[in-house]
Design an enzyme around this catalytic site. Structure first.
Site, short mmCIF file in Angstrom:
data_model
loop_
_atom_site.label_atom_id
_atom_site.label_comp_id
_atom_site.label_asym_id
_atom_site.label_seq_id
_atom_site.Cartn_x
_atom_site.Cartn_y
_atom_site.Cartn_z
N TRP A 100 0.83 -1.22 0.00
CA TRP A 100 0.00 0.00 0.00
C TRP A 100 0.85 1.25 0.00
CZ3 TRP A 100 -4.29 -0.82 -2.10
CH2 TRP A 100 -5.05 -1.96 -1.81
N ASP A 170 -1.85 6.65 6.27
CA ASP A 170 -2.86 5.72 5.79
C ASP A 170 -3.13 4.78 6.96
OD1 ASP A 170 -4.38 3.72 4.68
OD2 ASP A 170 -3.04 3.30 3.00
N LYS A 194 -12.42 -1.86 6.69
CA LYS A 194 -11.65 -2.74 7.58
C LYS A 194 -12.15 -2.65 9.01
CE LYS A 194 -8.83 -2.96 3.94
NZ LYS A 194 -7.88 -2.15 3.21
C1 PLP Z 1 -7.30 -1.75 2.01
C2 PLP Z 1 -6.24 -0.74 2.06
C3 PLP Z 1 -6.12 0.24 1.07
C4 PLP Z 1 -7.01 0.32 -0.14
O1 PLP Z 1 -8.26 0.72 0.23
P1 PLP Z 1 -9.40 1.00 -0.88
O2 PLP Z 1 -10.48 1.55 -0.01
O3 PLP Z 1 -9.72 -0.32 -1.49
O4 PLP Z 1 -8.88 1.96 -1.85
C5 PLP Z 1 -5.11 1.19 1.21
N1 PLP Z 1 -4.27 1.16 2.25
C6 PLP Z 1 -4.35 0.22 3.21
C7 PLP Z 1 -3.39 0.24 4.35
C8 PLP Z 1 -5.34 -0.76 3.15
O5 PLP Z 1 -5.43 -1.69 4.11
#
Ligand code: PLP
Length: 359
Positions: A100, A170, A194
């Protein structure tokens, strides 16, 4: 058969939340309408979005000089929005801790932003959280980190000190699952699917002084405009925001973030201990970098991993297969994942080990 959902996202939601949503599905609080059918300008929905924001502020102790935004486009759109809004004309610093992070880096580069990767754990397949350099370029726009690496199973135990340079995080896979302090960040973003609610909602928490630094040609991508319109510039993902509100209420009932991270520690602790004690399973992640929310494990034999995944699936353990890029197994133990599921998995792992020549 009891199903335990170890999905990395979209992930398990609290049963109590789904039951509440079910009970209100056809008639939201006497409105005679479903939340899905309410105007986003109605007083019904206004109360929902305001409560959601208030609850999140309370849970994360978000100071007043931070704005809370409910956006769309997933965490992935933030890979573009962050550099577009914050990095104009400045260098952006990134910490590369996995898949990511790499996508976040690509997002900034694609806009022509000057990117410097100041720390990386790529040398060891992202199995640890790297130290940041002692000195951070104080002219930089921000330092971007991925607090929890969903695929690799690592997490920042401590947020680094970058001086006056804001940290952008993030936090998609461990928001509300740690005791990070919002003041340590300039901006936090998280896809909801999540730890917060259904897919389709992205939460952004941003310090006010970072807003409006640049003219943004595309209104939907402008944090300032979204903030000025209280996330109601256009139709927001109303039902996802409603479910997020119910999840926030549920987190509060669990004793808030402190209460729920304690539960997370117990859940992850039990699984890590079982892996440590096993003669078959191992954790690929260095001890002090281990995630509480995503626990990868392997046998060291790809064929045996495959057999384990097939047998686990047949026994009701859904989505345990590791990400296609790393293989093995991965148990995602988000806030709503029940502890009984952890115990059941550990028992299943012990049985598998015995059946396959282990101790
Ligand atoms: C799942 C995830 C993403 C991507 O998320 P989307 O909502 O599918 O764009 C980005 N960063 C992390 C750390 C993730 O776990």
């Amino acid at each position: 058969m009891t199903i335990y959902n170890f999905s990395a996202g979209p992930a398990v939601l609290p049963k109590a939340v789904l039951e509440k949503a079910q009970s209100e599905l056809l008639d939201y609080k006497g409105s005679g309408m479903s939340v899905m059918e309410l105007s986003h300008r109605s007083s019904w929905f206004e109360a929902i979005i305001q409560d959601a924001e208030q609850l999140l502020r309370e849970l994360m102790a978000i100071p007043d000089h931070y704005q809370v935004l409910f956006l769309q486009g997933g965490a992935s759109l933030q890979f573009t929005m962050v550099p577009m809004n914050l990095a104009q004309g400045k260098k952006a610093l990134y910490v590369n801790t996995g898949s990511w992070s790499k996508k976040a880096i690509s997002g900034a580069k694609a806009l022509g932003v000057e990117v410097e990767v100041i720390a990386s754990s790529e040398d060891k397949q992202f199995t640890y959280i790297p130290e940041l350099p002692e000195t951070i370029d104080q002219e930089a726009a921000y330092v971007h980190i991925t607090t929890n690496n969903t695929i690799e199973g690592t997490a920042f135990a401590k947020i680094p000190d970058c001086g006056a340079v804001p940290i952008v995080a993030d936090m998609s896979s461990n928001i509300l699952a740690n005791d990070y302090k919002v003041e340590d960040f300039g901006l936090i973003y998280a896809g909801a699917q999540k730890n917060i609610g259904p897919a389709g909602l992205t939460v952004v928490i941003v310090r006010e002084d970072l807003l409006g630094q640049t003219e943004i040609a595309a209104p939907m991508l402008d944090y300032k405009l979204q903030a000025d319109n209280h996330s109601l510039y256009n139709t927001p993902p109303t039902f996802a925001i409603y479910i997020a509100k119910l999840v926030f209420e549920w987190v509060k009932e669990q004793g808030g973030v402190a209460g729920i991270t304690e539960q997370d520690r117990v859940k992850a602790g039990r699984l890590y201990q079982a892996i440590e004690e096993s003669g078959l399973f191992q954790s690929p992640v260095e001890k002090d970098s281990r995630s509480l929310t995503n626990v990868p494990f392997i046998t060291g034999d790809a064929e045996l991993d495959k057999q384990f995944n097939a047998e686990a699936l047949a026994a009701g353990f859904e989505n345990l297969k590791g990400h296609r890029s790393v293989g093995g197994m991965r148990a995602s133990l988000y806030n709503a994942f029940p502890i009984e599921g952890v115990d059941a998995l550990i028992a299943f792992m012990k049985k598998f080990e015995q059946d396959n020549g282990g101790k």
